[in-house]
Design an enzyme around this catalytic site. Structure first.
Site, short mmCIF file in Angstrom:
data_model
loop_
_atom_site.label_atom_id
_atom_site.label_comp_id
_atom_site.label_asym_id
_atom_site.label_seq_id
_atom_site.Cartn_x
_atom_site.Cartn_y
_atom_site.Cartn_z
N CYS A 4 -4.86 -11.90 -2.07
CA CYS A 4 -3.53 -11.73 -2.70
C CYS A 4 -2.79 -13.02 -2.98
CB CYS A 4 -2.66 -10.83 -1.82
SG CYS A 4 -3.24 -9.14 -1.75
N1 LIG Z 1 -6.20 -5.82 0.09
C1 LIG Z 1 -4.97 -6.29 0.18
O1 LIG Z 1 -4.60 -7.02 1.11
C2 LIG Z 1 -3.95 -5.92 -0.85
C3 LIG Z 1 -2.60 -6.14 -0.56
C4 LIG Z 1 -1.63 -5.83 -1.52
C5 LIG Z 1 -2.05 -5.36 -2.74
N2 LIG Z 1 -3.37 -5.15 -3.00
C6 LIG Z 1 -3.75 -4.65 -4.33
O2 LIG Z 1 -4.30 -3.35 -4.19
C7 LIG Z 1 -5.30 -3.15 -5.19
C8 LIG Z 1 -6.58 -2.70 -4.52
O3 LIG Z 1 -6.98 -3.75 -3.64
P1 LIG Z 1 -8.06 -3.52 -2.49
O4 LIG Z 1 -8.07 -4.77 -1.70
O5 LIG Z 1 -7.83 -2.21 -1.79
O6 LIG Z 1 -9.39 -3.43 -3.39
P2 LIG Z 1 -10.86 -3.00 -2.92
O7 LIG Z 1 -11.77 -3.71 -3.85
O8 LIG Z 1 -11.00 -3.17 -1.46
O9 LIG Z 1 -10.90 -1.44 -3.21
C9 LIG Z 1 -10.87 -0.86 -4.48
C10 LIG Z 1 -11.51 0.53 -4.40
O10 LIG Z 1 -11.34 1.14 -5.67
C11 LIG Z 1 -12.56 1.80 -5.99
N3 LIG Z 1 -12.61 1.97 -7.44
C12 LIG Z 1 -12.89 1.04 -8.39
N4 LIG Z 1 -12.84 1.59 -9.60
C13 LIG Z 1 -12.53 2.89 -9.42
C14 LIG Z 1 -12.36 3.98 -10.29
N5 LIG Z 1 -12.48 3.86 -11.62
N6 LIG Z 1 -12.07 5.19 -9.76
C15 LIG Z 1 -11.95 5.36 -8.42
N7 LIG Z 1 -12.11 4.34 -7.55
C16 LIG Z 1 -12.40 3.14 -8.05
C17 LIG Z 1 -13.64 0.90 -5.44
O11 LIG Z 1 -14.86 1.60 -5.26
C18 LIG Z 1 -13.01 0.49 -4.10
O12 LIG Z 1 -13.32 1.39 -3.06
C19 LIG Z 1 -5.40 -4.47 -5.97
O13 LIG Z 1 -4.56 -4.41 -7.09
C20 LIG Z 1 -4.84 -5.47 -4.98
O14 LIG Z 1 -4.29 -6.59 -5.62
C21 LIG Z 1 -4.34 -5.41 -2.08
#
Ligand SMILES: NC(=O)c1ccc[n+]([C@@H]2O[C@H](COP(=O)([O-])OP(=O)(O)OC[C@H]3O[C@@H](n4cnc5c(N)ncnc54)[C@H](O)[C@@H]3O)[C@@H](O)[C@H]2O)c1
Length: 445
Positions: free
Chosen positions: A268
């Protein structure tokens, strides 16, 4: 209210499990079959403290599927938590969000009831109103604030602390397409949060700017602390922790994220700060603070590489690195300073052995055969007389003279987590944020 969560990754599964554990019926959707199967077997698909307990507590209220139609037809509100990878210019791609919304909108076209879509993924400001809402309207044939509502509701959790952070936030940020949407979301958070957070409700664009504004500000604080650390490293007698402790006691500053050490990393901070710059650039606005923050952060790694090379035990071309994740209690290595350090050392012909309590598999997929993998702290430290500790893992705090097998040995402690006196006479102990001159180091209490 029945909830669906699209994307059961590091953030999504924690959100889904927490809603379900707090009494909501939750349908999770993911394109990854292994994730769907794991959730339906009651097994956490990612490593995160407290997640398994939450999934167990959620019991039958949490189920997963790969059907978007099911999610939109059988629930009242859908949270979208899919990846938004950074583009070349620093802005966030909305390709995954658009794909998901396209699918959801096709299902929504056949639904008579009102539905709420909540964007939780981090987006570049303007994305929700200029691209995502028109997409839902075009595909479903329905109208915003009559047939459906939209909110931008990002989370401010930190990996390794997602569940606690989600249940006890300082603030819940809600950008709402109208009052009704905001009220429904507020109701959910009042039920789920274990504290009584400030709920900040505002327009969608204000919430989008707030999200990256917060992370850009926090990274600026970290880079400021690292600038102070750099000063301390060059001035005998100066100690970063004394300085930041005193500065942090001033309420205008606060002690959080004000610790000199390694550069910030993770999925992030670096990219949110760059997205802040990219967004401002689009409007012709300069962001010199954000740019300097990024520069200081990158430079911090180069300084660490130089420092390791300068202080390596004489006659040795090997270094042990303890800590691979971008911080403790997580396997995540995205933009990890430790990985950048290792890559820098490898480029200079140094033989590297590594160890991390959680991140070994991820490191293997990134570093391959270029390094040696130890199975314990002791094995890693035995590999070479020079050891760099890059994260504040509890396991590393326990290091003492019994771990030291080389004479002389060098320990470079990026977060000052070890008492140098516990290491023994033969160890040259170097704490980032203090002068490296040995007579000064030996005066550290
Ligand atoms: N991880 C963090 O610390 C954090 C903190 C704040 C914000 N975010 C934001 O949250 C969002 C997700 O981050 P994350 O770290 O959880 O990502 P991640 O990569 O860990 O998880 C994403 C999930 O989405 C699934 N996915 C992808 N395409 C898909 C689709 N078309 N349909 C259904 N599922 C699908 C993937 O299989 C995966 O399980 C991002 O925008 C990120 O910037 C993350």
């Amino acid at each position: 209210m029945r909830i669906s969560v699209i994307g059961l990754g590091k953030l999504g599964i924690c959100t889904a499990a927490s809603f379900a554990a707090k009494g909501f019926e939750v349908t999770g959707v993911d394109i990854n079959r292994d994730v769907v199967n794991a959730v339906n077997r009651g097994v956490a698909p990612v490593v995160e403290p407290g997640l398994q307990e939450m999934i167990s507590q959620a019991a039958k209220r949490l189920r997963a599927t790969d059907s978007y139609a099911e999610a939109v037809l059988n629930t009242d509100i859908t949270f979208l938590i899919v990846p938004t990878p950074s583009k070349e210019d620093g802005s966030f791609s909305d390709a995954y969000l658009s794909d998901v919304l396209r699918e959801l909108s096709m299902g929504f076209a056949n639904k008579d009831e009102y539905h709420i879509f909540v964007i939780t993924s981090t987006v570049s400001p303007g994305t929700t109103e200029s691209r995502l809402i028109p997409l839902i309207e075009n595909i479903s044939g329905k109208k915003l604030n009559r047939d459906f509502g939209v909110a931008y509701n990002p989370e401010f959790i930190a990996l390794g602390d997602v569940i606690r952070g989600f249940l006890n936030p300082d603030m819940v940020l809600i950008g709402e397409s109208d009052r009704y949407v905001g009220e429904r979301l507020e109701e959910i958070y009042r039920k789920v949060c274990e504290n009584k957070p400030y709920i900040a409700r505002m327009s969608i664009i204000s919430a989008e700017i707030t999200k990256i504004g917060i992370n850009s500000f926090v990274t600026m604080k970290i880079s400021f602390a690292n600038t102070l650390a750099n000063i301390c490293e060059n001035i005998p007698g100066a100690s970063i922790d004394d300085i930041t402790r005193a500065m942090g006691a001033d309420r205008r500053i606060s002690p959080y994220y004000l610790k000199g050490g390694l550069s910030y990393g993770g999925p992030c901070f670096p990219r949110d700060n760059r997205a802040f710059m990219a967004f401002a650039r689009e409007y012709g606005i300069d962001t010199p603070l954000a740019e300097a923050t990024d520069r200081v952060n990158l430079k911090r790694i180069d300084s660490l590489i130089d420092l390791v090379l300068r202080h390596m035990a004489e006659g040795s071309k090997a270094v042990s690195v303890l800590g691979l994740a971008y911080k403790p209690n997580t396997p995540v290595i995205d933009e990890s300073p430790a990985i950048k350090l290792i890559e820098g050392l490898l480029k200079r012909g140094i033989d590297v052995m590594v160890y991390d309590p959680l991140a070994m598999d991820n490191a293997r997929s990134c570093l391959g055969d270029a390094v040696h993998y130890a199975s314990s702290v002791r094995e890693c430290m035995a590999n070479s007389p020079t050891c760099v500790i890059t994260t504040q893992d509890d396991e590393f705090r326990r290091i003492n003279s019994s771990y030291i097998v080389h004479n002389p040995a060098v320990v470079i402690d990026c977060w000052r987590i070890i008492r140098w006196k516990d290491l023994g006479e033969q160890v040259k102990y170097i704490a980032l944020g203090s002068s490296y001159q040995e007579e000064v180091i030996s005066s550290i209490p």
